[in-house]
Design an enzyme around this catalytic site. Sequence first.
Site, short mmCIF file in Angstrom:
data_model
loop_
_atom_site.label_atom_id
_atom_site.label_comp_id
_atom_site.label_asym_id
_atom_site.label_seq_id
_atom_site.Cartn_x
_atom_site.Cartn_y
_atom_site.Cartn_z
N CYS B 102 0.85 -1.16 0.06
CA CYS B 102 0.07 -0.01 0.00
C CYS B 102 0.80 1.21 -0.10
CB CYS B 102 -0.78 -0.04 1.29
SG CYS B 102 -2.05 1.29 1.28
N HIS B 207 -8.02 4.89 1.77
CA HIS B 207 -7.65 5.00 0.32
C HIS B 207 -8.41 6.22 -0.38
CE1 HIS B 207 -6.21 0.49 0.30
NE2 HIS B 207 -5.47 1.25 0.99
N ASN B 331 3.80 -0.49 3.18
CA ASN B 331 3.71 -1.70 3.81
C ASN B 331 4.57 -2.74 3.27
OD1 ASN B 331 1.53 -0.97 5.61
ND2 ASN B 331 -0.13 -1.89 4.53
N GLY B 380 -2.43 13.71 5.09
CA GLY B 380 -3.05 14.21 6.33
C GLY B 380 -4.49 13.56 6.35
N HIS B 405 4.06 8.27 7.61
CA HIS B 405 3.27 8.04 6.46
C HIS B 405 1.94 8.71 6.41
CE1 HIS B 405 0.91 5.18 8.27
NE2 HIS B 405 0.30 4.64 7.61
N GLY B 406 1.62 9.02 7.64
CA GLY B 406 0.23 9.82 7.67
C GLY B 406 0.20 10.17 9.03
N ALA B 407 -1.38 10.89 9.19
CA ALA B 407 -1.49 11.35 10.34
C ALA B 407 -1.69 10.28 11.38
CB ALA B 407 -2.78 12.45 10.08
#
Lengths: 140, 482
Positions: B102, B207, B331, B380, B405-407
């Site tokens: 992903c 996604h 991942n 975000g 990789h993200g919030a």
Amino acid sequence: MAYEILEHTADAGVRGRGATLEEAFAEAARGMFSLMGDLEAVRPQRKVQVGIEEDSLEGLLVRWLAELLAQRDIEGLLFSRFRVYMELTEGRWKLSAYAWGEPMDADRHKLQVEVKAATNYGVRVEKVGNEFLAQCVLDL
Amino acid sequence: MEYRKLSDYVWEIPQTGDMLVPGRIYASEELLGPLLEDSRGGQQWNALEQVRNVASLPGIIKASIGMPDLHPGYGFPIGGVGAFGIDEGVVAMGGVGFDINCGVRVLATPLSADDVRPRKEELADRLFGGVPAGLGSQGKLRLTVEGIDEVLRKGARFALDRGFGVPDDLEYTEEGGCMEGADPEAVSLKAKQRQFRQVGTLGSGNHYLEVQEVVEVHDRAAAAAYGIEEGQILVAIHCGSRALGHQIGQDYLQELERASKKYDIPVRERELVCAPIRSPEGERYLSAVAAGVNCALANRQTIAHLVRDAMAPMFSLPHEQIRTLYDVGHNNVKWERHAIDGRERQVLVHRKGSTRAFGPGRPENPARYREVGHPIFIGGTMGTSSYIMRGTERGMAEVFGSGVHGAGRALSRKKAKKKWHGNQVAKDLAGQGIELRAHSGPGVAEEAPGAYKKVELVVDAAVQSGINATVARVFPLACIKG
């Protein structure tokens, strides 16, 4: 007979409860599909058969849910009704089941999130009081 | 849980019991707080316990690492990194998860926000119509087993061979668009059948497909290397290997469970089942993962083409001018060379919810980015900024060249659905100038911006600890969800 959705920060857990192991497994499946759409709107028009066996009840639960996800993608179906038969033979658990459902319909089924997989995480199959529990964490 | 402060942004879970290395968390006090609360409250599924579990896997090197966006997963935590030695180490299914590779691809357009803003509704409609998304959606390709095998061998090149993309795409895709060592025979028929109609689909959950404006540049030199500037329009694609990856995970969960017993590996938690790297089971899993990685690369390559198809005629652009800025997964498990105790070693790095973030000078970086490090994309939420960051030398030395990789979620999906309604979220976003198109109302509520941690906290912890550096901030103009 009932299912619960369990809190998990990123994903979700599902717990089926029933008077028998079979009912608890069927309810866990209903719980999983309730995350994907409106169960009440899914008509039992097509039937698929599942036959699996595993060394442990926990392994059997994860595999059962995984088989239903595979059938969802391969046949394009959502399921709402399940009949499960289980037996322990020579140390191995066998499950044979029917699942009823129909092709996914975005509007009528109010489709929600896609469950990606059933995980081994938090998996429990046990008898508590008079009732059986079958639970694990799902990857969303 | 016992822990100690190493610095303002680095915390250690000391090596105790059957841990083979300490745990090391990169976070501010503010980010660490809720994780500690979860572990003190005996919260059944908590991330710090997961960091500790990973620290007990055989052959783990240096530390079980938690990145600033650490939160509970299954097996490995999300935002978890673990590197293993080749001879004594293991490969663990929970270190990759079910959505193999992903990741995020970002396309850089020559358009400015002024070009797009007046037409963003039309653009959102075209993207929503052109890119299949949501549960049950089907891609435009109908493949057979032979077709899927080609996807698994070739990765992004599979799509390029069919005219989906421009040749430069491969140069700006991790692994050149194709991971070596993929073996279609290590992937079950069921996994392939599940994928027949899913190549080129976005999926659902977290996604997304997002049209973004670069609103702030923090690092001029890196931005110049990446070819981005303030006011420019980018398109971010976040998705993975779809059902094929999910089924690989499901199949190997069972195979590696048997392997854990066969090789007598103590497993603290059933989702951490693993096999020695140098065992037939371990090698087979690695070649299945490589196939899953390629499936994700083909998927994002195909979606990039659909995005170009939607945008190019609208703005009279040739496809080549919508170029791939970079495509990077979060991942994964990969062989990499890292300096360990002053010696360069080949190690197997698992990153679960953590992107590779190779710093300056690494030969794996595209030539144009080599000296600044390759870009990474920190998502975000639908209603907040995202960030473009890069790897650093410190990140190479301390966290095996890994990135945030993200919030990261703060509230469960169940709580989010109770708190928000899809329609209201869409209205709120429209009020901020963000066009939302989504297939599922409840899905939107689950993904409400308030359900996530503030991405700035994550970015700040990565910057302050020195493991990543920020290059630019972007803000959404339109968002497509499953």
